[in-house]
Design a protein around this motif. Structure first.
Motif, mmCIF file in Angstrom:
data_model
loop_
_atom_site.group_PDB
_atom_site.id
_atom_site.type_symbol
_atom_site.label_atom_id
_atom_site.label_comp_id
_atom_site.label_asym_id
_atom_site.label_seq_id
_atom_site.Cartn_x
_atom_site.Cartn_y
_atom_site.Cartn_z
ATOM 1 N N THR A 291 10.450 1.467 -9.174
ATOM 2 C CA THR A 291 9.333 2.410 -9.023
ATOM 3 C C THR A 291 8.104 1.663 -8.536
ATOM 4 O OG1 THR A 291 8.663 2.130 -11.336
ATOM 5 C CG2 THR A 291 10.198 3.920 -10.848
ATOM 6 N N VAL A 292 7.219 2.390 -7.891
ATOM 7 C CA VAL A 292 5.951 1.839 -7.400
ATOM 8 C C VAL A 292 4.831 2.694 -7.977
ATOM 9 C CG1 VAL A 292 4.548 1.312 -5.366
ATOM 10 C CG2 VAL A 292 7.041 1.031 -5.282
ATOM 11 N N PRO A 293 3.861 2.094 -8.686
ATOM 12 C CA PRO A 293 2.744 2.883 -9.224
ATOM 13 C C PRO A 293 2.068 3.691 -8.118
ATOM 14 C CG PRO A 293 2.694 0.643 -10.095
ATOM 15 C CD PRO A 293 3.760 0.664 -9.038
ATOM 16 N N GLU A 294 1.668 4.908 -8.435
ATOM 17 C CA GLU A 294 1.174 5.832 -7.413
ATOM 18 C C GLU A 294 -0.023 5.284 -6.648
ATOM 19 O OE1 GLU A 294 0.736 8.859 -4.811
ATOM 20 O OE2 GLU A 294 2.460 8.333 -6.052
ATOM 21 N N GLU A 295 -0.918 4.586 -7.322
ATOM 22 C CA GLU A 295 -2.096 4.051 -6.634
ATOM 23 C C GLU A 295 -1.683 3.053 -5.547
ATOM 24 O OE1 GLU A 295 -6.237 1.571 -7.558
ATOM 25 O OE2 GLU A 295 -4.862 2.048 -9.195
ATOM 26 N N ILE A 296 -0.706 2.216 -5.861
ATOM 27 C CA ILE A 296 -0.212 1.248 -4.872
ATOM 28 C C ILE A 296 0.642 1.951 -3.830
ATOM 29 C CG2 ILE A 296 1.317 -0.755 -4.555
ATOM 30 C CD1 ILE A 296 0.342 -1.757 -7.274
ATOM 31 N N ARG A 297 1.471 2.893 -4.275
ATOM 32 C CA ARG A 297 2.361 3.596 -3.343
ATOM 33 C C ARG A 297 1.565 4.302 -2.246
ATOM 34 N NH1 ARG A 297 4.510 8.025 -1.439
ATOM 35 N NH2 ARG A 297 2.859 9.260 -2.382
ATOM 36 N N ALA A 298 0.484 4.991 -2.629
ATOM 37 C CA ALA A 298 -0.311 5.733 -1.651
ATOM 38 C C ALA A 298 -0.926 4.795 -0.611
ATOM 39 C CB ALA A 298 -1.399 6.530 -2.365
ATOM 40 N N LYS A 299 -1.412 3.631 -1.069
ATOM 41 C CA LYS A 299 -1.994 2.656 -0.142
ATOM 42 C C LYS A 299 -0.918 2.018 0.734
ATOM 43 C CE LYS A 299 -5.906 1.345 -3.120
ATOM 44 N NZ LYS A 299 -6.506 0.237 -3.911
ATOM 45 N N ALA A 300 0.244 1.752 0.140
ATOM 46 C CA ALA A 300 1.327 1.096 0.877
ATOM 47 C C ALA A 300 1.948 2.013 1.917
ATOM 48 C CB ALA A 300 2.393 0.614 -0.107
ATOM 49 N N LEU A 301 1.862 3.314 1.699
ATOM 50 C CA LEU A 301 2.436 4.262 2.650
ATOM 51 C C LEU A 301 1.637 4.307 3.951
ATOM 52 C CD1 LEU A 301 4.588 6.445 3.182
ATOM 53 C CD2 LEU A 301 3.046 8.108 2.102
ATOM 54 N N LEU A 302 0.323 4.091 3.868
ATOM 55 C CA LEU A 302 -0.540 4.225 5.043
ATOM 56 C C LEU A 302 -0.145 3.294 6.195
ATOM 57 C CD1 LEU A 302 -4.069 4.700 3.419
ATOM 58 C CD2 LEU A 302 -2.777 6.381 4.765
ATOM 59 N N PRO A 303 0.057 1.981 5.957
ATOM 60 C CA PRO A 303 0.427 1.123 7.095
ATOM 61 C C PRO A 303 1.794 1.454 7.673
ATOM 62 C CG PRO A 303 0.571 -0.096 5.029
ATOM 63 C CD PRO A 303 -0.122 1.197 4.726
ATOM 64 N N ILE A 304 2.683 2.008 6.859
ATOM 65 C CA ILE A 304 3.984 2.449 7.374
ATOM 66 C C ILE A 304 3.786 3.659 8.284
ATOM 67 C CG2 ILE A 304 6.257 3.388 6.752
ATOM 68 C CD1 ILE A 304 6.053 1.793 4.134
ATOM 69 N N GLN A 305 2.957 4.606 7.847
ATOM 70 C CA GLN A 305 2.676 5.791 8.657
ATOM 71 C C GLN A 305 1.977 5.422 9.963
ATOM 72 O OE1 GLN A 305 0.500 8.018 5.682
ATOM 73 N NE2 GLN A 305 2.266 9.372 5.279
ATOM 74 N N ARG A 306 1.035 4.480 9.897
ATOM 75 C CA ARG A 306 0.340 4.049 11.123
ATOM 76 C C ARG A 306 1.332 3.434 12.108
ATOM 77 N NH1 ARG A 306 -4.090 1.303 7.482
ATOM 78 N NH2 ARG A 306 -5.567 3.029 7.199
ATOM 79 N N MET A 307 2.247 2.634 11.593
ATOM 80 C CA MET A 307 3.273 2.030 12.453
ATOM 81 C C MET A 307 4.114 3.104 13.114
ATOM 82 S SD MET A 307 6.532 -0.322 11.276
ATOM 83 C CE MET A 307 7.154 0.973 10.205
ATOM 84 N N LEU A 308 4.559 4.081 12.334
ATOM 85 C CA LEU A 308 5.460 5.104 12.859
ATOM 86 C C LEU A 308 4.752 6.031 13.852
ATOM 87 C CD1 LEU A 308 7.391 6.024 9.570
ATOM 88 C CD2 LEU A 308 8.174 4.591 11.468
ATOM 89 N N SER A 309 3.421 6.064 13.806
ATOM 90 C CA SER A 309 2.669 6.937 14.725
ATOM 91 C C SER A 309 2.514 6.326 16.111
ATOM 92 C CB SER A 309 1.280 7.238 14.149
ATOM 93 O OG SER A 309 0.447 6.084 14.190
ATOM 94 N N ILE A 310 2.864 5.030 16.247
ATOM 95 C CA ILE A 310 2.717 4.333 17.538
ATOM 96 C C ILE A 310 4.025 4.493 18.308
ATOM 97 C CG2 ILE A 310 2.401 2.104 18.664
ATOM 98 C CD1 ILE A 310 0.678 1.317 16.222
#
Length: 311
Positions: A291-310
Motif C-alpha cells: 500500500t502507498v499512503p494517500e498523501e504520497i500516492r497522490a503526489k506520486a501519481l502526478l509525474p506518471i500522468q505528466r509522462m503519459l500525457s506526452i
C-alpha cells in the motif's frame, strides 16, 4: 535432467485466482515457470497500466517492490500483493526522496526526471517519470534552458544526453545486472557472432559509447523494444544484452530464431525470489499487501500522468 512438472501448482493457482477474482502480473525477468503462470507479461509500467484496466479485485505482482507500489499508485481501489516480500531493487533503492528534495531546494527552477524504477516516495518528489522506451521523448519535450536532475540510472541518463545533446545532472545509481554489459563485452560478441544483431538495454554501461550506438548491428531499446526487434529484422541470430530471462519470451514469440544471452551469469536475484509456491501461498493467504499512503500516492501519481500525457 528431467523437466520439473508444475501442472499441479498451476491448477491450484488458477483455482485461487478464480476464487479471489485475482490476476497475476509477471515481469519478463521473472522465473520462466512464474512467467507461464501469469495472466499478463510485460515491463513494470505496462503491467501496472494493464492492471488498472481489468475488473480484477486482486493484483498479484511477480516482480519487485517498486513495481507493486506503482500498481497501487495507479489502482488504489485494488488490493496489490507481492509474493516475495523482500524483493527489492538496488537501482530503485539508490535514490532517496530527501536527496531529490535537497536538489530542488538549490534549483527552484529545475525539474526532477525519475526513471519509473523508483520508490513511491521518490516519485512524490519527481516532476516527470520516464520509462526506458519514452525517456528520449519526455526529455526532448522539456524546456531547453531548464536544469534537470535525472535519476537514478546514470547509464540511461548518459544515453539520453548522447542522443539529445541535452546536459543533465545524473544521479549516480545503476542496475547491478546491466553494469556488467560493457563496451568490451559487446565488441567481443560482435566479433564472435558476425551474423548476429546485438540487442542492448539502455541501462547498460555500453550505451555510453558512441561506437556502440553507431554500430549497424547494435540496437538499443527497452525490454519491450528488444522483444519487438526480431519481428523487424531479417536476422536469425540475436545476442541479448539485458537480463537473460527475457529470452524466455523471445523464444516463445520467435521459435525459429536463436537467442544468445550476453551475460547469463549476471541475473537479477530479486526478480528470481518469487517462486510458484510463493505465488500460490500469496493467493491462498492473501498475504504481503503493498500500500502507498494517500498523501504520497497522490503526489506520486502526478509525474506518471505528466509522462503519459506526452505523445
Amino acid at each position: 535432467m528431467m523437466k520439473e512438472d508444475f501442472s499441479a501448482l498451476y491448477e491450484e493457482i488458477d483455482a485461487l485466482k478464480k476464487e479471489h477474482n485475482a490476476i497475476v502480473l509477471a515481469h519478463y525477468y521473472a522465473r520462466p515457470e512464474v512467467q507461464a503462470a501469469a495472466d499478463f507479461l510485460g515491463d513494470s509500467l505496462a503491467l501496472s497500466q494493464k492492471a488498472g484496466t481489468t475488473d480484477a479485485d486482486i493484483i498479484v505482482f511477480c516482480g519487485v517492490h517498486f513495481m507493486a507500489e506503482t500498481a497501487s499508485i495507479i489502482s488504489p481501489q485494488k488490493k496489490v500483493l507481492i509474493p516475495a516480500q523482500n524483493a527489492g531493487c538496488t537501482l530503485a533503492e539508490s535514490a532517496t526522496a530527501a536527496g531529490l528534495a535537497t536538489w530542488k531546494k538549490y534549483h527552484p527552477d529545475g525539474l526532477v526526471v525519475s526513471y519509473v524504477n523508483t520508490s513511491a516516495e521518490v516519485k512524490a518528489e519527481t516532476d516527470y517519470c520516464v520509462t526506458s522506451s519514452n525517456a528520449l521523448k519526455v526529455i526532448e519535450s522539456l524546456p531547453k534552458d531548464c536544469p534537470i536532475l535525472f535519476g537514478p540510472d546514470r547509464n540511461l541518463g548518459a544515453y539520453i544526453m548522447q542522443k539529445t545533446g541535452r546536459t543533465m545532472e545524473l544521479w549516480q545509481g545503476d542496475c547491478y545486472v546491466h553494469r556488467h554489459i560493457t563496451t568490451e563485452l559487446i565488441q567481443s560478441f560482435l566479433e564472435q557472432y558476425p551474423d548476429a544483431d546485438v540487442l542492448i538495454h539502455p541501462e547498460s554501461v555500453a550505451c555510453n559509447d558512441d561506437a556502440i550506438l553507431a554500430h549497424p548491428r547494435c540496437f538499443v531499446g527497452s525490454t519491450s523494444g528488444i522483444l519487438e526487434h526480431p519481428q523487424r529484422s531479417n536476422k536469425s541470430l540475436f545476442v541479448i544484452a539485458t537480463e537473460a530471462e527475457a529470452i524466455v519470451e523471445l523464444a516463445r514469440r520467435y521459435p525459429d530464431r536463436t537467442f544468445i544471452p550476453i551475460a547469463p551469469e549476471h541475473r537479477c536475484e530479486y526478480m528470481k525470489l518469487t517462486t510458484l509456491e510463493d505465488l500460490r501461498d500469496t493467493l491462498k493467504y492473501m498475504r504481503y499487501e503493498v500500500t502507498v499512503p494517500e498523501e504520497i500516492r497522490a503526489k506520486a501519481l502526478l509525474p506518471i500522468q505528466r509522462m503519459l500525457s506526452i505523445h
